[in-house]
Design an enzyme around this catalytic site. Structure first.
Site, short mmCIF file in Angstrom:
data_model
loop_
_atom_site.label_atom_id
_atom_site.label_comp_id
_atom_site.label_asym_id
_atom_site.label_seq_id
_atom_site.Cartn_x
_atom_site.Cartn_y
_atom_site.Cartn_z
N ARG A 108 49.06 -6.36 28.00
CA ARG A 108 48.90 -7.28 29.13
C ARG A 108 47.52 -7.88 28.99
NH1 ARG A 108 52.08 -3.59 32.26
NH2 ARG A 108 54.18 -4.17 32.11
N LYS A 130 42.00 -22.23 26.00
CA LYS A 130 43.77 -22.57 25.57
C LYS A 130 44.08 -21.77 24.35
CE LYS A 130 44.45 -27.24 27.39
NZ LYS A 130 44.96 -28.42 26.73
N GLU A 172 37.90 -34.75 15.73
CA GLU A 172 37.90 -33.99 17.32
C GLU A 172 36.36 -34.64 17.80
OE1 GLU A 172 40.47 -33.14 18.92
OE2 GLU A 172 41.23 -31.60 17.56
N LYS A 214 32.44 -30.61 25.49
CA LYS A 214 33.70 -29.95 25.92
C LYS A 214 33.79 -28.94 26.97
CE LYS A 214 38.08 -27.80 24.60
NZ LYS A 214 39.13 -27.39 23.32
N GLU A 224 43.62 -28.13 33.80
CA GLU A 224 43.68 -29.44 33.38
C GLU A 224 44.86 -30.18 34.35
OE1 GLU A 224 44.76 -29.74 29.14
OE2 GLU A 224 46.38 -31.32 29.79
N ARG A 228 40.39 -32.54 32.30
CA ARG A 228 40.60 -31.99 30.84
C ARG A 228 41.57 -32.86 30.27
NH1 ARG A 228 41.17 -25.55 29.72
NH2 ARG A 228 40.96 -25.94 27.43
N ASN A 232 42.82 -35.00 25.56
CA ASN A 232 44.22 -35.07 24.95
C ASN A 232 44.17 -36.40 24.08
OD1 ASN A 232 45.23 -32.46 25.48
ND2 ASN A 232 45.86 -33.32 27.41
N HIS A 235 46.24 -36.89 21.32
CA HIS A 235 46.98 -35.68 20.90
C HIS A 235 48.55 -36.05 21.14
CE1 HIS A 235 43.19 -34.10 20.25
NE2 HIS A 235 43.51 -32.86 19.93
N HIS A 239 50.33 -35.09 18.09
CA HIS A 239 51.03 -33.46 18.06
C HIS A 239 52.56 -33.81 17.63
CE1 HIS A 239 48.54 -30.99 20.98
NE2 HIS A 239 47.97 -30.71 19.41
N HIS A 249 45.99 -31.16 11.68
CA HIS A 249 45.61 -31.50 12.92
C HIS A 249 44.89 -32.80 13.03
CE1 HIS A 249 45.59 -30.91 17.29
NE2 HIS A 249 44.01 -31.10 17.36
P1 NAD Z 1 42.61 -23.91 10.58
O1 NAD Z 1 42.42 -22.72 11.18
O2 NAD Z 1 44.04 -23.93 9.82
O3 NAD Z 1 41.52 -24.23 9.32
C1 NAD Z 1 41.63 -25.19 8.39
C2 NAD Z 1 41.61 -24.62 7.07
O4 NAD Z 1 40.31 -24.30 6.71
C3 NAD Z 1 42.35 -23.21 6.64
O5 NAD Z 1 42.90 -23.53 5.58
C4 NAD Z 1 41.32 -22.24 6.70
O6 NAD Z 1 41.44 -21.27 6.10
C5 NAD Z 1 39.99 -23.07 6.22
N1 NAD Z 1 38.60 -22.63 6.55
C6 NAD Z 1 38.46 -22.55 7.77
N2 NAD Z 1 36.99 -21.92 7.84
C7 NAD Z 1 36.52 -21.89 6.67
C8 NAD Z 1 35.33 -21.49 5.99
N3 NAD Z 1 34.15 -21.43 6.55
N4 NAD Z 1 35.20 -21.58 4.60
C9 NAD Z 1 36.47 -22.03 3.78
N5 NAD Z 1 37.76 -22.29 4.48
C10 NAD Z 1 37.67 -22.31 5.68
O7 NAD Z 1 42.66 -25.17 11.24
P2 NAD Z 1 41.49 -26.02 11.97
O8 NAD Z 1 41.48 -27.16 11.43
O9 NAD Z 1 40.21 -25.20 12.11
O10 NAD Z 1 42.04 -26.06 13.48
C11 NAD Z 1 43.52 -26.72 13.70
C12 NAD Z 1 43.87 -25.85 14.82
O11 NAD Z 1 43.10 -25.66 15.94
C13 NAD Z 1 45.32 -26.34 15.25
O12 NAD Z 1 46.33 -25.42 15.23
C14 NAD Z 1 45.12 -26.81 16.52
O13 NAD Z 1 46.31 -27.22 17.44
C15 NAD Z 1 43.99 -26.06 17.27
N6 NAD Z 1 43.25 -26.61 18.16
C16 NAD Z 1 43.22 -25.83 19.23
C17 NAD Z 1 42.29 -26.43 20.43
C18 NAD Z 1 42.30 -25.44 21.56
O14 NAD Z 1 41.55 -25.95 22.58
N7 NAD Z 1 42.62 -24.31 21.68
C19 NAD Z 1 41.62 -27.67 20.43
C20 NAD Z 1 41.92 -28.03 19.10
C21 NAD Z 1 42.50 -27.91 18.12
#
Ligand code: NAD
Length: 336
Positions: A108, A130, A172, A214, A224, A228, A232, A235, A239, A249
């Site tokens: 929890r 989030k 982003e 942000k 949100e 906030r 989006n 998005h 999405h 993404h």
């Molecule tokens: P990811 O975690 O898949 O990373 C992208 C790729 O880069 C992966 O293959 C990872 O292994 C690689 N990678 C990461 N850091 C590295 C490094 N230092 N060296 C080598 N390789 C590396 O995805 P992302 O693009 O970082 O993030 C996208 C995700 O984030 C999506 O799922 C999206 O929905 C989410 N997101 C969440 C929020 C939130 O507010 N929670 C906001 C924006 C995006």
């Protein structure tokens, strides 16, 4: 290590800007901490993980699902993790979203923190509380809003980040500039991806500027109900495309931002659509895609921002000024 505390309704979060993962020991006790990362990061930075119990996951959005959360939970049980255990996500947005989600439900709720390693996670995903998982093609359909205890920035992780992932991060950053910061937009127009990859002091400044932008938006509206939602931008359609067409993404929201800019032009007389398109192209992001309208509409109807027959879209009045506009499902269908 310099710490800045940011207060949210739920909790306050310590940001360590300009830190190093070697300093994680000062924040979290290695005996009661479990790191979560993926194979790409682990293999490139194995030494940095040595002092820590680490769960290593397969990389990629396809693994941001309940089965992976279950796998982490099973490993936590094997490690005899308890309520005093801190979970630290060291990775991109997939790892930070999953870590925050599991930490919110395991026993929890246990404490958690992030060391974002992708540009996208540094400027966006690790901030704001989030977290969650995808369910089939539905992005982030299950999750919680819960703040991490800390975010530790170690910019040296970017040394191993592939170019494609730099581009995704800029999606982003361009989003932030479009909705909130016209001068950053102009700065991005002047510079380039190659410039930021080379000039790390400038990248450091850009990451800070985006992280603070942000953070401020989320501080004003953690759950949100208002501003906030502006984050989006791009998005909603993004999405709906992302998991159906296996776009990253960043690529998906880039296409979404172009679509939202067209709607802005048609509905609000937005004059700078071509500047948005030009900037996305400059940073190597796609600006159009072929897709099946009916399939996309089916996913759009499950969007979390839908209210009965309309969806709240984020549109631009001008560069740096976004607004929330409900648009009917019918009109969206016509305009796709
Ligand atoms: P990811 O975690 O898949 O990373 C992208 C790729 O880069 C992966 O293959 C990872 O292994 C690689 N990678 C990461 N850091 C590295 C490094 N230092 N060296 C080598 N390789 C590396 O995805 P992302 O693009 O970082 O993030 C996208 C995700 O984030 C999506 O799922 C999206 O929905 C989410 N997101 C969440 C929020 C939130 O507010 N929670 C906001 C924006 C995006």
């Amino acid at each position: 290590m310099k710490k800045r505390k940011f207060s949210f309704n739920q909790a306050s979060v310590d940001y360590y800007l300009g830190g190093s993962i070697s300093q994680l020991k000062e924040i979290a006790d290695p005996r009661h901490t479990v790191l979560v990362t993926d194979e790409n990061i682990y293999t490139r930075h194995a030494k940095r993980f040595k002092p820590w119990n680490t769960i290593v996951l397969k990389p990629g959005e396809a693994y941001k699902v309940q089965a992976t959360a279950d796998e982490i939970i099973t490993q936590l049980i094997e490690m005899e993790a308890d309520r005093k255990t801190t979970l630290v996500g060291v990775g991109g947005g997939v790892i930070t979203d999953l870590t925050g989600y599991v930490a919110s439900i395991y026993m929890r709720g246990i404490p958690f923190g992030f060391v974002p390693t992708s540009l996208l996670a540094m400027v966006d995903a690790s901030i704001g509380g989030k977290n969650g998982i995808d369910v089939g093609v539905y992005k982030n359909l299950a999750g919680t809003v819960r703040q991490p205890s800390f975010i530790l920035y170690d910019m040296s992780f970017l040394n191993s980040l592939p170019e494609k992932e730099w581009r995704n991060g800029f999606a982003e950053i361009i989003k932030h500039a479009s909705i909130r910061d016209a001068s950053m937009f102009a700065e991005l127009e002047k510079n380039s991806l190659a410039f930021y990859r080379r000039r790390r002091a400038d990248t450091d400044m850009l990451v800070r500027r985006n992280a603070l932008l942000k953070t401020k938006v989320v501080q004003g509206d953690e759950f949100e109900e208002g501003d906030r939602k502006l984050l989006n931008f791009g998005h909603t359609l993004g999405h709906a495309l992302e998991n159906q067409y296996e776009l990253s993404h960043g690529e998906a929201i880039s296409i979404g931002m172009v679509y939202a800019s067209s709607l802005s032009e048609n509905l609000l007389g937005f004059k700078d659509k071509e500047r948005v398109v030009g900037l996305l192209q400059k940073y190597g992001l796609p600006v159009r895609a072929e897709f099946d309208k009916d399939l996309v509409m089916k996913v759009l109807k499950m969007d979390k921002k839908r209210q009965r027959e309309s969806i709240s879209f984020i549109l631009l009045k001008r560069i740096g000024k976004a607004v929330i506009q409900p648009i009917s499902i019918e009109e969206i269908y016509r305009s796709l």
